[in-house]
Design an enzyme around this catalytic site. Structure first.
Site, PDB file in Angstrom:
ATOM      1  NE  ARG A 192      -3.272  -3.178   9.455  1.00  0.00           N
ATOM      2  CZ  ARG A 192      -2.363  -3.314  10.410  1.00  0.00           C
ATOM      3  NH1 ARG A 192      -1.462  -4.263  10.330  1.00  0.00           N
ATOM      4  NH2 ARG A 192      -2.340  -2.485  11.435  1.00  0.00           N
ATOM      5  CD  GLU A 237     -17.430   2.352   1.713  1.00  0.00           C
ATOM      6  OE1 GLU A 237     -18.684   2.344   1.751  1.00  0.00           O
ATOM      7  OE2 GLU A 237     -16.727   2.462   2.731  1.00  0.00           O
ATOM      8  CG  PHE A 263     -15.073  -1.542   3.486  1.00  0.00           C
ATOM      9  CD1 PHE A 263     -16.002  -2.429   4.038  1.00  0.00           C
ATOM     10  CD2 PHE A 263     -14.019  -1.130   4.279  1.00  0.00           C
ATOM     11  CE1 PHE A 263     -15.869  -2.881   5.346  1.00  0.00           C
ATOM     12  CE2 PHE A 263     -13.881  -1.569   5.591  1.00  0.00           C
ATOM     13  CZ  PHE A 263     -14.801  -2.449   6.124  1.00  0.00           C
ATOM     14  CG  HIS A 295      -6.042  -2.741   5.045  1.00  0.00           C
ATOM     15  ND1 HIS A 295      -5.480  -1.656   4.417  1.00  0.00           N
ATOM     16  CD2 HIS A 295      -5.844  -2.539   6.365  1.00  0.00           C
ATOM     17  CE1 HIS A 295      -4.958  -0.838   5.312  1.00  0.00           C
ATOM     18  NE2 HIS A 295      -5.159  -1.342   6.496  1.00  0.00           N
ATOM     19  CB  SER A 297      -6.106   2.551   5.948  1.00  0.00           C
ATOM     20  OG  SER A 297      -6.550   2.978   7.220  1.00  0.00           O
ATOM     21  NE  ARG A 310      -0.847  -0.471   4.940  1.00  0.00           N
ATOM     22  CZ  ARG A 310      -1.207   0.107   6.076  1.00  0.00           C
ATOM     23  NH1 ARG A 310      -2.111   1.066   6.069  1.00  0.00           N
ATOM     24  NH2 ARG A 310      -0.687  -0.260   7.225  1.00  0.00           N
TER      25      ARG A 310
HETATM   26  C1  LIG Z   1     -18.339   0.117   4.884  1.00  0.00           C
HETATM   27  C2  LIG Z   1     -17.145   0.496   5.665  1.00  0.00           C
HETATM   28  N1  LIG Z   1     -16.307   1.442   5.173  1.00  0.00           N
HETATM   29  C3  LIG Z   1     -15.187   1.765   5.857  1.00  0.00           C
HETATM   30  C4  LIG Z   1     -14.885   1.167   7.047  1.00  0.00           C
HETATM   31  C5  LIG Z   1     -13.588   1.490   7.776  1.00  0.00           C
HETATM   32  N2  LIG Z   1     -13.823   2.210   9.018  1.00  0.00           N
HETATM   33  C6  LIG Z   1     -13.822   1.580  10.221  1.00  0.00           C
HETATM   34  S1  LIG Z   1     -14.197   2.594  11.483  1.00  0.00           S
HETATM   35  C7  LIG Z   1     -14.348   3.932  10.451  1.00  0.00           C
HETATM   36  C8  LIG Z   1     -14.744   5.261  11.001  1.00  0.00           C
HETATM   37  C9  LIG Z   1     -16.034   5.178  11.727  1.00  0.00           C
HETATM   38  O1  LIG Z   1     -16.375   6.384  12.312  1.00  0.00           O
HETATM   39  P1  LIG Z   1     -17.636   6.472  13.252  1.00  0.00           P
HETATM   40  O2  LIG Z   1     -18.798   5.812  12.617  1.00  0.00           O
HETATM   41  O3  LIG Z   1     -17.799   7.893  13.599  1.00  0.00           O
HETATM   42  O4  LIG Z   1     -17.223   5.577  14.499  1.00  0.00           O
HETATM   43  P2  LIG Z   1     -16.602   6.021  15.913  1.00  0.00           P
HETATM   44  O5  LIG Z   1     -16.201   7.454  15.834  1.00  0.00           O
HETATM   45  O6  LIG Z   1     -17.690   5.829  16.900  1.00  0.00           O
HETATM   46  O7  LIG Z   1     -15.446   5.113  16.164  1.00  0.00           O
HETATM   47  C10 LIG Z   1     -14.106   3.552   9.122  1.00  0.00           C
HETATM   48  C11 LIG Z   1     -14.140   4.447   7.974  1.00  0.00           C
HETATM   49  C12 LIG Z   1     -15.785   0.186   7.517  1.00  0.00           C
HETATM   50  N3  LIG Z   1     -15.556  -0.483   8.656  1.00  0.00           N
HETATM   51  N4  LIG Z   1     -16.898  -0.115   6.821  1.00  0.00           N
END
Ligand SMILES: Cc1ncc(C[n+]2csc(CCOP(=O)(O)OP(=O)(O)O)c2C)c(N)n1
Ligand SMILES: [Mg+2]
Lengths: 273, 312
Positions: free
Chosen positions: B163, B55, B80, B105, B34, B8
Site C-alpha cells: 500500500r 472474491e 481477501f 496492501h 486501492s 501498487r
Molecule cells: C472480504 C472483504 N473484501 C473487501 C473488503 C474491503 N472493503 C472494506 S469496506 C468496503 C466497502 C463496504 O461497503 P458497505 O458494505 O456498503 O459498507 P458501508 O457503505 O456501510 O461503509 C470494502 C470493499 C473487506 N473489508 N472485506
C-alpha cells in the site's frame, strides 16, 4: 424510556466523536459510521440488554458489527454507553490503542466480534444465536451488515442456514446507504430487489427510514416481536449523514476531512469553536 | 532525495501499458481504487469486470475467461485473496490456467487498518500450489516490469504489492535486469548475504550501510520471485558469504525464509537467520511503527546479520 429527542442528541454527540476520530487519525471510514449511527444509538439505548460495567456478562445480547470498518460509529456509542471512555477514542488507529482500525473483540470492551473482513459477521451471529438456544436463554443477537457487504456469497449461506434453523433470536440491521468502496452499489454490483431476496430466503422483513428515530424504534420493536424465524430491518440511510459534503459522496467511504472540512463539520454538528 | 512510490502504482501502470493486447482483461472486487486497477477500468471499461465484493466468484470468473483465451488480471487486498484460496487451488492452479492474481496492501506495512487487513501468510500459502509463480516486488519499477512479463506466462501467478510508498530502486537500471525467477544482487559483500523481498529490500540496503560502518560487508539480494526460487543465486551468495539472512514483511513460517531454509536443508546447510513476523498477528500502527514492533526494520536486520555471521 428514552425519548426520540434524547436519542437524537446522543446520535449528534456520536457524530462529533466519529469526525474527531477520523480527523485525528487522518484515516478511517466516516461514511458508513455516519450512516449507521442513528441505528446504533437507538439499538444500544432502547433495546440491547448489556452491562457496560460487565462487558463479558454471559447472558448479554450480542451486537456484531460485521462491517467492521465502520468502527468509529461503534466506538462512539460504546463511549456514550460507558463501555469505554471518551479519552479511549483518541487511541483510534494509534499503535497499542484499544480502538483498532477495525473493531476487535480481543482489544476493546463491548466488542463481540473481530471484524474487518466483510461477509463474516452473519455466520458468527448465527453461531451465537444457536448457542443461546442451546443455553435455554432468550438473549438476542443483532448483526449490522453493509449493503456492499451482502454481495459476499457467505452472507447468503448464513441467511439460508439461519432460516432453516428458525433462529428467531437472530436479527439483522442492513445499512442500505447505496454506496460501497469504489462507487455507488448501482455501478459496482446491482442488487435488484433486496427485500424480496431476504423474504425468499425465509426472513421476516421490514423496511425503515434509518435516520428517523421514530421509524427506527418501531423497527426494533418489530424485531422483538418476530420470533418465528430470523428477521431483518432494511434501513434506508445516507452515507455520510449529517455532514453536508460527505453525504451521498463515495469519496468519504474511507477518507478523512482536512482542517477546513473538519471545522465545517463541527459547525454543522453544532459544536462551537 | 530518494524517489518514493508504492508498488501498487507500478501494477496499475503495467495494466495500462498491457492494454494494447486485446486479450488482457481486468477483474475487480470493489477495491480498484486501492489496488490501482482503476486506471485500466477508466480507459477500458468494456474489458473490466466488476465482481462486486465477491472474491471467490472473481477467481473462478477469471479462470473461465482464461480457459476461453483471455489473460485475466484479478486483484483485491492480499488478505481477501485468501478467502478465495481454494478457488485458486482447485479452479486455477490445478488446471494450470493463466490467471494473474494480485494482492495489494500486503504485510504489516499496510498500517493502521490493523491485523484483519495485514496479510502475513499469503506468500506461504500460494507457494504451496503447483504451477503458481509467486512474486513480491520491491519497488514500483520492478512491479511494472514483472507484471508485464506475467502477461506472456502460460501459468497462473500470485503477486503481492504494498500500500505505502517505498524508495524506487530501479530507476536507472536497465529493465532487462528484472526477470521473473532471477534474484537481483544490489550489493555484493562477502561477509553475509541478506536475501530480501518487497518493502524490506530497502531496509536490507540500509542495514548493509549500517554494517559497512562497522566494517562488515554484506551482499543484498532482491529476491522478488519467491517461487520458483533462484536457487543458483542462493547457492552462489551462500558460498561467497558463508552466512545468510532472509528478510520479509511476512510470517517467518513458509515465505521467503521458509523457501530458502528448505533449499539449504538439502544443500549447504549455511547458517540462516530469518527476519519476519514471528508467528503472531499485527495490529494498528503506522508502517514504520509496524516494522519496528514486528522486528523487521534495518536495525533488526543488522542484528540478524551479526548473529548469522557468528554461527559460521
Ligand atoms: C472480504 C472483504 N473484501 C473487501 C473488503 C474491503 N472493503 C472494506 S469496506 C468496503 C466497502 C463496504 O461497503 P458497505 O458494505 O456498503 O459498507 P458501508 O457503505 O456501510 O461503509 C470494502 C470493499 C473487506 N473489508 N472485506
Ligand atoms: Mg454501503
Amino acid at each position: 424510556m428514552t425519548t426520540a429527542d434524547e436519542l437524537r442528541e446522543v446520535a449528534r454527540k456520536c457524530r462529533v466523536h466519529i469526525v474527531d476520530m477520523v480527523y485525528r487519525a487522518q484515516a478511517g471510514h466516516p461514511g458508513g459510521s455516519l450512516s449507521e449511527i442513528d441505528l446504533l444509538t437507538a439499538l444500544y439505548k432502547t433495546q440491547l440488554n448489556v452491562r457496560p460495567s460487565e462487558p463479558k456478562w454471559e447472558d448479554r445480547d450480542r451486537f456484531i458489527l460485521s462491517k467492521g470498518h465502520a468502527s468509529p460509529g461503534m466506538y462512539a456509542i460504546l463511549a456514550e454507553m460507558g463501555f469505554i471512555t471518551v479519552e479511549d477514542l483518541e487511541s483510534y488507529r494509534v499503535l497499542g490503542g484499544i480502538c483498532q482500525g477495525h473493531v476487535d473483540m480481543k482489544w476493546c470492551p463491548g466488542v463481540d466480534f473481530s471484524a474487518g473482513s466483510l461477509g463474516m459477521g452473519l455466520s458468527f451471529g448465527m453461531g451465537t444465536a444457536i448457542a443461546a438456544r442451546l443455553d435455554g436463554s432468550n438473549r438476542q443477537t443483532y448483526v449490522m451488515l453493509g449493503d456492499g457487504e451482502i454481495q459476499e456469497g457467505s452472507v447468503w449461506e448464513a441467511a439460508m442456514a439461519s432460516a432453516h434453523h428458525e433462529l428467531g433470536n437472530l436479527n439483522v440491521i442492513l445499512d442500505r446507504n447505496r454506496i460501497q468502496n469504489d462507487d455507488f452499489c448501482e455501478t459496482q454490483m446491482r442488487m435488484f430487489d433486496i427485500p424480496a431476496k431476504w423474504k425468499a430466503f425465509g426472513w421476516n422483513v421490514m423496511e425503515i427510514d434509518g435516520h428517523s428515530m421514530e421509524s427506527i424504534v418501531e423497527g426494533l420493536e418489530f424485531l422483538g416481536q418476530s420470533n418465528d424465524g430470523p428477521s431483518i430491518l432494511i434501513a434506508q440511510t445516507v452515507k455520510g449523514k449529517g455532514i453536508s459534503y460527505m453525504e451521498d459522496n463515495p469519496s468519504f467511504h474511507g477518507a478523512a476531512p482536512n482542517d477546513e472540512q473538519y471545522a465545517q463539520a463541527m459547525k454543522e454538528l453544532g459544536v462551537s469553536a | 532525495m530518494t524517489k518514493m512510490e508504492a508498488t501498487r502504482d507500478g501494477y496499475g501502470q503495467a495494466l495500462l501499458e498491457l492494454a494494447d493486447n486485446e486479450k488482457i482483461v481486468v477483474l475487480e472486487a470493489d477495491l480498484g481504487k486501492s489496488t490501482k486497477s482503476l486506471h485500466f477500468r477508466k480507459a477500458h471499461p468494456e474489458r473490466t469486470v466488476s465482481c462486486g465484493i465477491g472474491e471467490q466468484n472473481m477467481l473462478l470468473v477469471a479462470a473461465g475467461m482464461a480457459a476461453s483465451g483471455y489473460i485475466p488480471f484479478a486483484s483485491t487486498f492480499a488478505i481477501f485473496t485468501e478467502r478465495a484460496f481454494e478457488q485458486m487451488r482447485n479452479g486455477v492452479a490445478r488446471p494450470n490456467l493463466p490467471v494473474h492474481l494480485c494482492g495489494s496492501h500486503g504485510g504489516t506495512h499496510t498500517g493502521t487498518d490493523g491485523s484483519s487487513a495485514q496479510s502475513i501468510e499469503d506468500l506461504a500459502i500460494y507457494r504451496t500450489l503447483p504451477n503458481v509463480t509467486v512474486i513480491h516486488p520491491s519497488d514500483s519499477v520492478s512491479t511494472r516490469v514483472l507484471t508485464k512479463q506475467l502477461a506472456s506466462s502460460p501459468s497462473p501467478s500470485y503477486m503481492r504489492t504494498a500500500r505505502n510508498k517505498t524508495p524506487v530502486l530501479y530507476d536507472d537500471i536497465g529493465e532487462d535486469v528484472i526477470q521473473i525467477g532471477k534474484g537481483i544482487e544490489l550489493k555484493n559483500g562477502s561477509d553475509v548475504a541478506i536475501i530480501a523481498c518487497g518493502v524490506l529490500v530497502s531496509e536490507a540496503l540500509k542495514a548493509a550501510d549500517l554494517l559497512a560502518e562497522e566494517g562488515i560487508h554484506a551482499t543484498v539480494v532482491d529476491m522478488h520471485t519467491i517461487k520458483p526460487l533462484d536457487a543458483n543465486l542462493v547457492d552462489a551468495v551462500s558460498e561467497r558469504c558463508g552466512s545468510l539472512v532472509t528478510a520479509e514483511d511476512h510470517s517467518i513460517i513458509g515465505g521467503l525464509g521458509g523457501a530458502v531454509a528448505e533449499h539449504l536443508s538439502t544443500t549447504s546447510g549455511t547458517p540462516l537467520e530469518r527476519v519476519g513476523v514471528n508467528d503472531r498477528f499485527g495490529e494498528s500502527g503506522q508502517a514504520h511503527e509496524m516494522l519496528e514492533l514486528m522486528g523487521l526494520n534495518a536495525a533488526h536486520i543488522v542484528l540478524a546479520a551479526k548473529k548469522s555471521i557468528s554461527r559460521k
